[in-house]
Motif scaffolding. Sequence first.
Motif, PDB file in Angstrom:
ATOM      1  N   GLU A  85       0.848  -1.190   0.000  1.00 37.16           N
ATOM      2  CA  GLU A  85       0.000   0.000   0.000  1.00 37.16           C
ATOM      3  C   GLU A  85       0.889   1.247   0.000  1.00 37.16           C
ATOM      4  O   GLU A  85       2.058   1.188   0.394  1.00 37.16           O
ATOM      5  N   PRO A  86       0.319   2.409  -0.411  1.00 34.97           N
ATOM      6  CA  PRO A  86       1.121   3.637  -0.405  1.00 34.97           C
ATOM      7  C   PRO A  86       1.616   3.985   1.003  1.00 34.97           C
ATOM      8  O   PRO A  86       0.911   3.780   1.988  1.00 34.97           O
ATOM      9  N   MET A  87       2.813   4.523   1.068  1.00 41.60           N
ATOM     10  CA  MET A  87       3.347   5.071   2.309  1.00 41.60           C
ATOM     11  C   MET A  87       2.404   6.161   2.823  1.00 41.60           C
ATOM     12  O   MET A  87       1.891   6.963   2.058  1.00 41.60           O
ATOM     13  N   LEU A  88       2.232   6.184   4.171  1.00 39.99           N
ATOM     14  CA  LEU A  88       1.327   7.158   4.769  1.00 39.99           C
ATOM     15  C   LEU A  88       2.019   8.512   4.947  1.00 39.99           C
ATOM     16  O   LEU A  88       3.241   8.568   5.112  1.00 39.99           O
ATOM     17  N   GLY A  89       1.237   9.559   4.929  1.00 40.15           N
ATOM     18  CA  GLY A  89       1.806  10.874   5.164  1.00 40.15           C
ATOM     19  C   GLY A  89       0.854  11.953   4.691  1.00 40.15           C
ATOM     20  O   GLY A  89      -0.055  11.699   3.897  1.00 40.15           O
ATOM     21  N   SER A  90       1.034  13.166   5.215  1.00 47.33           N
ATOM     22  CA  SER A  90       0.151  14.254   4.815  1.00 47.33           C
ATOM     23  C   SER A  90       0.862  15.152   3.816  1.00 47.33           C
ATOM     24  O   SER A  90       2.083  15.075   3.627  1.00 47.33           O
ATOM     25  N   GLY A  91       0.071  15.995   3.194  1.00 43.10           N
ATOM     26  CA  GLY A  91       0.624  16.879   2.192  1.00 43.10           C
ATOM     27  C   GLY A  91      -0.336  18.017   1.879  1.00 43.10           C
ATOM     28  O   GLY A  91      -1.425  18.112   2.442  1.00 43.10           O
ATOM     29  N   VAL A  92       0.143  18.882   1.001  1.00 43.92           N
ATOM     30  CA  VAL A  92      -0.661  20.006   0.530  1.00 43.92           C
ATOM     31  C   VAL A  92      -1.006  19.717  -0.933  1.00 43.92           C
ATOM     32  O   VAL A  92      -0.145  19.281  -1.692  1.00 43.92           O
ATOM     33  N   MET A 100      -5.121  20.581   2.757  1.00 43.78           N
ATOM     34  CA  MET A 100      -4.081  19.852   3.487  1.00 43.78           C
ATOM     35  C   MET A 100      -4.726  18.598   4.072  1.00 43.78           C
ATOM     36  O   MET A 100      -5.856  18.662   4.565  1.00 43.78           O
ATOM     37  N   GLY A 101      -4.033  17.480   4.011  1.00 43.19           N
ATOM     38  CA  GLY A 101      -4.579  16.250   4.591  1.00 43.19           C
ATOM     39  C   GLY A 101      -3.714  15.047   4.256  1.00 43.19           C
ATOM     40  O   GLY A 101      -2.566  15.188   3.811  1.00 43.19           O
ATOM     41  N   MET A 102      -4.276  13.867   4.514  1.00 40.73           N
ATOM     42  CA  MET A 102      -3.549  12.614   4.326  1.00 40.73           C
ATOM     43  C   MET A 102      -3.503  12.246   2.839  1.00 40.73           C
ATOM     44  O   MET A 102      -4.322  11.477   2.350  1.00 40.73           O
ATOM     45  N   THR A 103      -2.554  12.849   2.152  1.00 40.13           N
ATOM     46  CA  THR A 103      -2.457  12.603   0.710  1.00 40.13           C
ATOM     47  C   THR A 103      -1.554  11.423   0.377  1.00 40.13           C
ATOM     48  O   THR A 103      -1.517  10.990  -0.761  1.00 40.13           O
ATOM     49  N   LYS A 104      -0.850  10.919   1.390  1.00 39.12           N
ATOM     50  CA  LYS A 104       0.071   9.785   1.229  1.00 39.12           C
ATOM     51  C   LYS A 104       1.210  10.109   0.239  1.00 39.12           C
ATOM     52  O   LYS A 104       1.296  11.220  -0.249  1.00 39.12           O
ATOM     53  N   TRP A 105       2.074   9.094   0.009  1.00 40.48           N
ATOM     54  CA  TRP A 105       3.217   9.326  -0.872  1.00 40.48           C
ATOM     55  C   TRP A 105       2.771   9.062  -2.313  1.00 40.48           C
ATOM     56  O   TRP A 105       3.126   8.025  -2.899  1.00 40.48           O
ATOM     57  N   GLN A 106       1.999   9.977  -2.860  1.00 43.35           N
ATOM     58  CA  GLN A 106       1.514   9.763  -4.220  1.00 43.35           C
ATOM     59  C   GLN A 106       1.152  11.110  -4.856  1.00 43.35           C
ATOM     60  O   GLN A 106       0.902  12.097  -4.171  1.00 43.35           O
ATOM     61  N   ALA A 107       1.100  11.107  -6.176  1.00 44.90           N
ATOM     62  CA  ALA A 107       0.848  12.350  -6.914  1.00 44.90           C
ATOM     63  C   ALA A 107      -0.632  12.720  -6.895  1.00 44.90           C
ATOM     64  O   ALA A 107      -0.979  13.897  -6.927  1.00 44.90           O
ATOM     65  N   TYR A 108      -1.506  11.715  -6.861  1.00 53.46           N
ATOM     66  CA  TYR A 108      -2.950  11.978  -6.850  1.00 53.46           C
ATOM     67  C   TYR A 108      -3.602  11.113  -5.788  1.00 53.46           C
ATOM     68  O   TYR A 108      -3.198   9.959  -5.583  1.00 53.46           O
ATOM     69  N   SER A 109      -4.617  11.648  -5.156  1.00 56.74           N
ATOM     70  CA  SER A 109      -5.360  10.849  -4.192  1.00 56.74           C
ATOM     71  C   SER A 109      -6.823  11.253  -4.249  1.00 56.74           C
ATOM     72  O   SER A 109      -7.172  12.303  -4.793  1.00 56.74           O
ATOM     73  N   VAL A 110      -7.668  10.399  -3.695  1.00 54.59           N
ATOM     74  CA  VAL A 110      -9.095  10.655  -3.713  1.00 54.59           C
ATOM     75  C   VAL A 110      -9.585  10.687  -2.268  1.00 54.59           C
ATOM     76  O   VAL A 110      -9.013  10.010  -1.402  1.00 54.59           O
ATOM     77  N   SER A 111     -10.608  11.492  -2.005  1.00 48.26           N
ATOM     78  CA  SER A 111     -11.073  11.666  -0.631  1.00 48.26           C
ATOM     79  C   SER A 111     -12.550  11.999  -0.620  1.00 48.26           C
ATOM     80  O   SER A 111     -13.088  12.531  -1.603  1.00 48.26           O
TER      81      SER A 111
END
Lengths: 344, 344
Positions: A69-76, A94-105
């Motif tokens: 699974e993607p590494m956990l972490g927050s981002g902008v 700002m939120g838990m965007t993980k180690w990835q370029a795109y995320s869904v929430s």
Amino acid sequence: MTEMNKQWLLKSRPTGEPTSDNFELVETPIPVPGEGEFVMKTIYMSLDPYMRGRMNESKSYSASAEIGEPMLGSGVAVVTKSNNAAFKEGDYVMGMTKWQAYSVSDGAGIMKLDPKAAPISTAVGVLGMPGLTAYVGLLDFGQPKEGETVVVAAASGAVGSVVGQVAKIKGARAIGIAGSADKCAYVEKELGFDICLNYKEPDFIEKLQAACPDGIDVYYENVGGDVFDAVLPLLNDFARIPLCGRIANYNMVGNPEGPNMLPAFFGDMLIKRMTLKGFIISDHYDRLPEFLREMGSWIGSGQIKYKEDIVQGIENAPEAFMGLLKGKNFGKLLVQVSEDPTRG
Amino acid sequence: MTEMNKQWLLKSRPTGEPTSDNFELVETPIPVPGEGEFVMKTIYMSLDPYMRGRMNESKSYSASAEIGEPMLGSGVAVVTKSNNAAFKEGDYVMGMTKWQAYSVSDGAGIMKLDPKAAPISTAVGVLGMPGLTAYVGLLDFGQPKEGETVVVAAASGAVGSVVGQVAKIKGARAIGIAGSADKCAYVEKELGFDICLNYKEPDFIEKLQAACPDGIDVYYENVGGDVFDAVLPLLNDFARIPLCGRIANYNMVGNPEGPNMLPAFFGDMLIKRMTLKGFIISDHYDRLPEFLREMGSWIGSGQIKYKEDIVQGIENAPEAFMGLLKGKNFGKLLVQVSEDPTRG
């Protein structure tokens, strides 16, 4: 050609220090938002020492990442597609965007940012969890009084730099500890600490004694290891030790070696009537409104300065993270994953 | 024949456990009171673990005894001669009477006792420093909530017995630890702790786990050593550890051996967000009036019980003290130096 998502997955759990073998970069389709969901394009990924704990299977204070699974972490991030009325395309978040370029929430735990109020990158730094950790740990648990001496390690980092500057605002002496002459010069000259010492110098212990002629009243513990051994004998009666993290021991495997300090430490705790207080910032989000108000005004007035260490490109995240655990960063470590349209 | 004073002097400083060679009994003239002074005849001499620290030259939290001077300690006495209007012949008092049959004072630090309010011996026990240490440590720093689990060692002793009984009054579960089946039976049946465990039994650790199915919320630390090792893994998130004394380590010389627990302990302190609070009761005398009022009423109503272990004769003081450090006493340890006229 269709643009793809890039994700860093946890490939295997590290034993001791993480290596590049523990991470795997994959390309996957950019997620499509379902009903009530939206897609976020990561601009800045935050790298923080606590993430090492999340790579372990064993109990840590935050959820572990799962293998594959993607590494956990927050981002902008910026919202690029939305089926959620509260988060519109172009909104900064700002939120838990993980180690990835795109995320869904679906919006849970996602905070909207006002790019006019402060640079958006500060939402994971001086105006985010690191800043709040410094603020609550120092003011609520360290409780420095005017004229007292506050010592903090990793003094040029995201947490330590705020601890010392807030200590100065409160009329205390601020003694920083850092890992290079450059960092120490920055901490003294730019951040305004009274003194900053390089713990790698052979006479560090003597210099720390000399820097604290009246002893230490607050030791903001965020590194552990050898630095604490040097600090312990200098602690004053009624000293407070807020304990927020221990970079030096995150990589620890099994039983560490070294002298048995626990009985001696307890003896000191008693004789000096000291208070040691472990805390985790997620228990103290109720302090967020006051923190944002006060820290925002200190930043606006120039009383609090901050420094960002921005690594370009998501491809470089694991290397930057491994460097962070060794103190190679200089300032709050961010990975720039995509362009920041708010930055001139 | 003229009556003489008997004094136990500190003959030499112990290395590790004290031996009878460290004490010397001498006979000297009974002191004569100067202007504003009065003479006190000791009835009960209090023996307490902290006195071991006062035999050291090294820094402890209370003044050291000097070689060739009387051993330090408080007691209950009656005024036999007085040039001080505030202290009349026949008054019962509590104060620093040291290890001797007669002492002289100008009244500083001496408290008058009302023998009708409570047995005078309790002024160095359940209504004295040990009781106050239990009260302040548990209520101010342990802060037990209803339904929480409180663990205390030396549970039949002067401090531990009060800690558990006050925990019960506050609606918490009280788990005691003691060093014999007799003591455990007393703690459970007379004092009303939920469970008392003998730490000398081979399956002590398993029994402690079974006794604390919901973990431990408050560990009142007054012994140190192996008991703490058994308690540490059972501590809950947000556990409080008031730290008031460490009998097990008072005899410690140099660097103790054993596993290095400090890094692991700090990890636990952080992950579980625990608070460790060292305190010394002399910093908290402001709590004395409320303590005396509340504890007096609990004793009057039978909610708090206490037990005294009275050794007859000042000659036996060193042996009784050495036994105390090994847990040989059963209840608050006193040496009866002269007759108690208030006891029927």
